[in-house]
Design an enzyme around this catalytic site. Structure first.
Site, PDB file in Angstrom:
ATOM      1  N   ASP A 112       0.832  -1.212   0.000  1.00 61.24           N
ATOM      2  CA  ASP A 112       0.000   0.000   0.000  1.00 61.24           C
ATOM      3  C   ASP A 112       0.867   1.264   0.000  1.00 61.24           C
ATOM      4  OD1 ASP A 112      -2.250   1.544   0.066  1.00 61.24           O
ATOM      5  OD2 ASP A 112      -2.703   1.193   2.174  1.00 61.24           O
ATOM      6  N   ASN A 154       1.503   3.443  -2.853  1.00 61.49           N
ATOM      7  CA  ASN A 154       2.148   3.918  -4.091  1.00 61.49           C
ATOM      8  C   ASN A 154       1.683   5.325  -4.443  1.00 61.49           C
ATOM      9  OD1 ASN A 154       3.218   1.390  -4.286  1.00 61.49           O
ATOM     10  ND2 ASN A 154       1.861   0.690  -5.916  1.00 61.49           N
ATOM     11  N   GLY A 155       0.373   5.542  -4.318  1.00 62.17           N
ATOM     12  CA  GLY A 155      -0.208   6.843  -4.680  1.00 62.17           C
ATOM     13  C   GLY A 155       0.347   7.959  -3.801  1.00 62.17           C
ATOM     14  N   TRP A 162       3.083   7.960  -2.065  1.00 60.96           N
ATOM     15  CA  TRP A 162       4.527   8.111  -2.327  1.00 60.96           C
ATOM     16  C   TRP A 162       4.715   9.079  -3.494  1.00 60.96           C
ATOM     17  CZ3 TRP A 162       7.660   7.243  -6.547  1.00 60.96           C
ATOM     18  CH2 TRP A 162       9.041   7.146  -6.313  1.00 60.96           C
ATOM     19  N   HIS A 192       3.138   3.630  -8.884  1.00 58.78           N
ATOM     20  CA  HIS A 192       2.949   2.201  -9.179  1.00 58.78           C
ATOM     21  C   HIS A 192       4.201   1.627  -9.846  1.00 58.78           C
ATOM     22  CE1 HIS A 192      -1.047   2.378  -7.744  1.00 58.78           C
ATOM     23  NE2 HIS A 192      -1.544   3.098  -8.739  1.00 58.78           N
ATOM     24  N   GLU A 239     -11.736  -4.815  -6.008  1.00 61.41           N
ATOM     25  CA  GLU A 239     -12.342  -3.486  -5.804  1.00 61.41           C
ATOM     26  C   GLU A 239     -11.551  -2.389  -6.547  1.00 61.41           C
ATOM     27  OE1 GLU A 239     -11.917  -5.692  -3.096  1.00 61.41           O
ATOM     28  OE2 GLU A 239     -14.046  -6.204  -3.345  1.00 61.41           O
ATOM     29  N   ASN A 240     -10.355  -2.713  -7.017  1.00 56.89           N
ATOM     30  CA  ASN A 240      -9.542  -1.687  -7.699  1.00 56.89           C
ATOM     31  C   ASN A 240     -10.121  -1.250  -9.043  1.00 56.89           C
ATOM     32  OD1 ASN A 240      -6.303  -2.894  -6.472  1.00 56.89           O
ATOM     33  ND2 ASN A 240      -7.621  -1.274  -5.682  1.00 56.89           N
ATOM     34  N   GLU A 245      -0.009 -13.580  11.778  1.00 58.43           N
ATOM     35  CA  GLU A 245       0.435 -12.431  12.573  1.00 58.43           C
ATOM     36  C   GLU A 245       0.482 -11.230  11.631  1.00 58.43           C
ATOM     37  OE1 GLU A 245       1.204 -12.273  15.835  1.00 58.43           O
ATOM     38  OE2 GLU A 245       0.684 -14.399  16.088  1.00 58.43           O
TER      39      GLU A 245
HETATM   40  C1  FPP Z   1      -1.627   0.457  -3.357  1.00 59.63           C
HETATM   41  O1  FPP Z   1      -1.211   1.766  -3.531  1.00 59.63           O
HETATM   42  C2  FPP Z   1      -1.152  -0.412  -4.396  1.00 59.63           C
HETATM   43  C3  FPP Z   1      -1.942  -0.973  -5.364  1.00 59.63           C
HETATM   44  C4  FPP Z   1      -3.364  -0.690  -5.545  1.00 59.63           C
HETATM   45  C5  FPP Z   1      -1.411  -1.902  -6.312  1.00 59.63           C
HETATM   46  C6  FPP Z   1      -0.096  -2.532  -5.977  1.00 59.63           C
HETATM   47  C7  FPP Z   1       0.628  -2.566  -7.221  1.00 59.63           C
HETATM   48  C8  FPP Z   1       1.958  -2.523  -7.402  1.00 59.63           C
HETATM   49  C9  FPP Z   1       2.973  -2.586  -6.339  1.00 59.63           C
HETATM   50  C10 FPP Z   1       2.484  -2.380  -8.749  1.00 59.63           C
HETATM   51  C11 FPP Z   1       1.857  -3.307  -9.685  1.00 59.63           C
HETATM   52  C12 FPP Z   1       2.467  -4.630  -9.643  1.00 59.63           C
HETATM   53  C13 FPP Z   1       2.057  -5.559 -10.492  1.00 59.63           C
HETATM   54  C14 FPP Z   1       2.782  -6.856 -10.598  1.00 59.63           C
HETATM   55  C15 FPP Z   1       0.879  -5.305 -11.340  1.00 59.63           C
HETATM   56  P1  FPP Z   1      -2.329   2.868  -3.606  1.00 59.63           P
HETATM   57  O2  FPP Z   1      -2.446   3.280  -5.017  1.00 59.63           O
HETATM   58  O3  FPP Z   1      -3.572   2.373  -2.978  1.00 59.63           O
HETATM   59  O4  FPP Z   1      -1.673   3.988  -2.752  1.00 59.63           O
HETATM   60  P2  FPP Z   1      -2.422   5.099  -1.916  1.00 59.63           P
HETATM   61  O5  FPP Z   1      -3.242   4.383  -0.878  1.00 59.63           O
HETATM   62  O6  FPP Z   1      -1.308   5.890  -1.353  1.00 59.63           O
HETATM   63  O7  FPP Z   1      -3.257   5.869  -2.896  1.00 59.63           O
END
Ligand code: FPP
Length: 238
Positions: free
Chosen positions: A11, A13-14, A16, A28, A58-59, A198
């Site tokens: 969790d 990426n956004g 970051w 991502h 849900e994405n 855990e």
């Molecule tokens: C959460 O960050 C992450 C995801 C929804 C997807 C995870 C995906 C990756 C690590 C890259 C893709 C990898 C593959 C193999 C397809 P978020 O976007 O929810 O972050 P935020 O909560 O800060 O907005």
């Protein structure tokens, strides 16, 4: 004790990306880089199983462009990394509902599973278009069909039979579930399988997750006493 199976909710990426004034897509992309490193570290630390939550059912509710970015990253990850994963003896499995994925993605997922099916050095499970309630419902329906057709007796359904109808059939339950980015919830990830897992929640965003974070989480896990509903070693001795 070291965990045999670590599962990660990747969790943040956004956030970051936003913190750096970058588009979410850049977050991502950096997330995929962190995933590559995590697979390597897990292997080096001798953990047999790694499951990662790459795309939840849900994405799909995210903006179309972001969904496309994530689909594109999965394609890229498999095309670019499959050969190396295979060379390193990693067996790849995918859990989640494949029905409604694009045909080329379905083939890539199959290719990854087939190519690596005999590998034994380490297991990478990618949860893609995965939702635990959806998985449980699909398993329940498939069992009900068997009962309805007379193939199976209702009383023959026990935890093992049920588990064998989940996408994770044959995969051991996770011992340790890590979630990055400070959120403390399961978000429809491995609800059945996490019964005795855990949990370790880390403040860092996923793209910043490195080997030290993995080591910290494993050390935290190792310091905990798992009782599986029984009593601890100290209480048992009294
Ligand atoms: C959460 O960050 C992450 C995801 C929804 C997807 C995870 C995906 C990756 C690590 C890259 C893709 C990898 C593959 C193999 C397809 P978020 O976007 O929810 O972050 P935020 O909560 O800060 O907005």
């Amino acid at each position: 004790m070291k965990p045999a199976h670590v599962a990660i909710i990747m969790d943040g990426n956004g956030r970051w990306a936003e913190a750096r004034g970058l588009p979410r897509r850049a977050g991502h992309r950096a997330g995929v880089e962190a995933l590559r490193k995590a697979v390597r570290s897990v292997g080096e630390l001798g953990v047999d199983w790694l499951t990662v939550y790459a795309f939840s059912s849900e994405n799909w509710s995210r903006p179309r462009s972001e969904v496309n970015d994530l689909m594109g990253l999965l394609r890229l990850f498999i095309r670019r990394d499959l050969a190396e994963l295979h060379q390193n003896g990693v067996r790849v499995r995918i859990v989640g509902d494949r029905e409604n994925l694009e045909p080329d993605i379905k083939s890539l997922l199959l290719e990854a599973e087939n190519l690596t099916a005999q590998n034994t050095a380490m297991n990478l499970v990618i949860a893609f278009n995965y939702g635990a309630r959806d998985e449980i419902l699909r398993a329940a329906k498939s069992l009900m069909r068997k009962v309805q057709s007379g193939e199976m007796e209702i009383d023959a359904v026990d935890f093992d039979t049920f588990g064998n109808h989940l996408d994770t059939a044959g995969i051991p339950d996770p011992d340790l579930i890590i979630r990055t980015s400070g959120e403390q919830r399961l978000s429809n990830f491995l609800l059945w399988q996490a019964a005795y897992a855990e949990f370790v929640f880390l403040p860092c965003h996923w793209p910043d997750f490195g080997r030290e974070d993995l080591e910290t989480a494993i050390a935290t896990f190792s310091a905990r006493e798992r009782r599986f509903g029984g009593v601890g070693a100290r209480e048992a001795a009294l």
